[in-house]
Design an enzyme around this catalytic site. Structure first.
Site, PDB file in Angstrom:
ATOM      1  N   GLU A 129      -3.943  -9.922  -4.683  1.00  0.00           N
ATOM      2  CA  GLU A 129      -5.183  -9.694  -5.425  1.00  0.00           C
ATOM      3  C   GLU A 129      -5.638  -8.271  -5.111  1.00  0.00           C
ATOM      4  O   GLU A 129      -6.234  -8.012  -4.067  1.00  0.00           O
ATOM      5  CB  GLU A 129      -6.245 -10.724  -5.028  1.00  0.00           C
ATOM      6  N   CYS A 183     -14.263  -5.649  -6.522  1.00  0.00           N
ATOM      7  CA  CYS A 183     -12.980  -5.265  -7.121  1.00  0.00           C
ATOM      8  C   CYS A 183     -12.977  -5.391  -8.634  1.00  0.00           C
ATOM      9  O   CYS A 183     -12.174  -4.743  -9.302  1.00  0.00           O
ATOM     10  CB  CYS A 183     -11.839  -6.080  -6.516  1.00  0.00           C
TER      11      CYS A 183
END
Length: 466
Positions: free
Chosen positions: A210, A244
């Site tokens: 991720e 993010c």
């Protein structure tokens, strides 16, 4: 304390003994995790305030609540997720039973980041435990307050024969990666993701990465500027921009930029007051190192809004930059802070071309009053996730996975996707021990007739058994 080797061996022995496989054991671990979240809510909020100056509101909605929702969903659906999944059959295998069994991988490693140190540590843990694995949890050493709670308090709620928290920085993580795991789940930067993937490759260990990236936000001329400004400012400056999936830069026409700038200023003032440094609702940069990096980015382009900073407080004001060049650092690296560059483009096609010549982002946003414009951006680009006319609200939906593509990562999780990520999907066929006469058409000596019969029996039009 046990050595690293002893800890890993203890966890492997637990898995091989089959302790983690029964649904009752998995549910007990999830219930323990749920109690940890309930019993230690204030302690976790204090740790998040210490690490990132997070308000109780931000801590609750983006960390604790999302973790609790994940645990509760897994508890409600665990037995159903664990069931063998029947599959379609052909005439050739009509007498056999075929299904997919969801098996735990074994010993898994979860390496977590510092920006959402509860959420991004515990949500993967939910999936790993629900799938019946033994887990090594490596929280970030940068978010020290949260790391302390996870290391000292969380193990009291879980069976330590199948779970361990290991601490340390890059050096310790490097040593950890030298060992063989059955699965590795990493959240962090693409640079470190490459290191993790290289280490995993030595053992042929599967990974979920991720990662981050520069998430574009296209704003069409048809938009109401204040509505866009409110939404973009909220999601850009949430957690001081250390998200993010936050919008990383805006693409719009010069005319839209001129309407957007005063609207962004109004939104920032409304959210954080005339002096955002005094606002209890604006977070702080996690470390001096990150502060210094972000301060350097303030020199790119021209500051149109904000730009103030205070090193002692690790404070950077909500900032908007204009006249930035694509070659400047602020447009080359993920910002991960409360800085928003605006890049002007001449048309929607130019914006799409700009997006497509860069690495595929983790998230992509498009604002327009025209559904056709939003659809065109969706259809002609690629990203881990896509949102029209909003920010990263999709993270609240456990029905949608989070995951990157290309440079922004691989694999996906959240909700059942987490369970599937940490499960090996084993193809199974159970044939009857008798009925051998039916198998004769597949044995040598081969004949044209038997070949035709087999082609017919395995054809896609054949009957299915579910």
């Amino acid at each position: 304390m046990d050595s690293l080797e002893d800890t890993l061996q203890r966890l492997r022995d637990t898995f091989r003994a089959g302790r983690t496989r029964p649904a009752e054991f998995r549910a007990a671990q999830l219930e323990g995790l749920n109690r940890f979240l309930q019993d230690n809510k204030q302690l976790l909020q204090e740790a998040l305030a210490e690490d990132l100056h997070k308000s109780a509101f931000e801590s609750d909605i983006s960390e604790l609540l999302l973790c609790q929702n994940e645990v509760e969903l897994a508890l409600r659906n665990l037995r159903n997720w664990m069931k063998d999944e029947p599959t379609a059959n052909s005439l050739l295998t009509k007498t056999s039973s075929t299904f997919i069994r969801k098996e735990p991988f074994g010993l898994v490693l979860v390496i977590a980041p510092w920006n959402y140190p509860v959420n991004l540590t515990l949500v993967p843990l939910v999936g790993a435990l629900a799938a019946g694995n033994c887990v090594v949890l490596k929280p970030s050493e940068i978010s020290k307050g949260t790391e302390k709670v996870l290391a000292e308090v969380l193990p009291r709620y879980l069976d330590q024969s199948c779970f361990a928290v290991l601490l340390g920085g890059p050096e310790e993580t490097g040593r950890l990666l030298e060992h063989r795991f059955d699965y590795i789940f990493f959240t962090g930067s693409p640079r470190v993701g490459r290191i993790v993937m290289t280490a995993a490759a030595k053992h042929l260990t599967p990974v979920t990465l991720e990662l981050g990236g520069k998430n574009p936000c296209y704003v069409d001329d048809s938009c109401d500027p204040q509505t866009v400004a409110n939404r973009v400012a909220f999601f850009r400056y949430f957690n001081a921009g250390q998200t993010c999936v936050a919008p990383d830069y805006v693409l719009c026409s010069p005319a839209t930029r001129e309407r957007l700038l005063p609207a962004l200023q109004r939104a920032i003032t409304r959210f954080f007051g005339e002096d955002p440094q005094r606002s209890p609702n604006l977070g702080r940069i996690i470390s001096e190192k990150q502060f210094g990096r972000l301060q350097g980015l303030l020199g790119c382009g021209r500051v149109a809004i904000g730009g103030q900073s205070d090193e002692g407080d690790r404070y950077i004001a909500p900032t908007v930059l204009v006249d930035v060049k694509e070659t400047e650092p602020v447009m080359q690296e993920e910002i991960f802070g409360p800085i928003l560059p605006i890049v002007t483009v001449g048309s929607l096609d130019e914006a799409i071309e700009f997006i497509n010549r860069r690495e595929k982002p983790l998230a992509l946003y498009a604002f327009s009053s025209s559904s056709q414009v939003v659809s065109q951006v969706l259809d002609q680009t690629s990203s881990g996730s896509f949102t029209g006319n909003d920010g990263f609200t999709f993270l609240t939906l456990l029905s949608l996975p989070l995951g990157g593509v290309g440079n922004s990562g691989m694999g996906r999780y959240h909700g059942k996707f987490s369970f599937d990520t940490f499960s090996h999907h084993r193809s199974c066929l159970l044939a009857p021990p008798g009925l051998e006469k039916l198998n004769e058409i597949r044995y040598p000596p081969y004949s044209d007739r038997n070949q035709q019969l087999i082609r017919w029996a395995v054809g896609t039009w054949s009957c299915t058994i579910l």
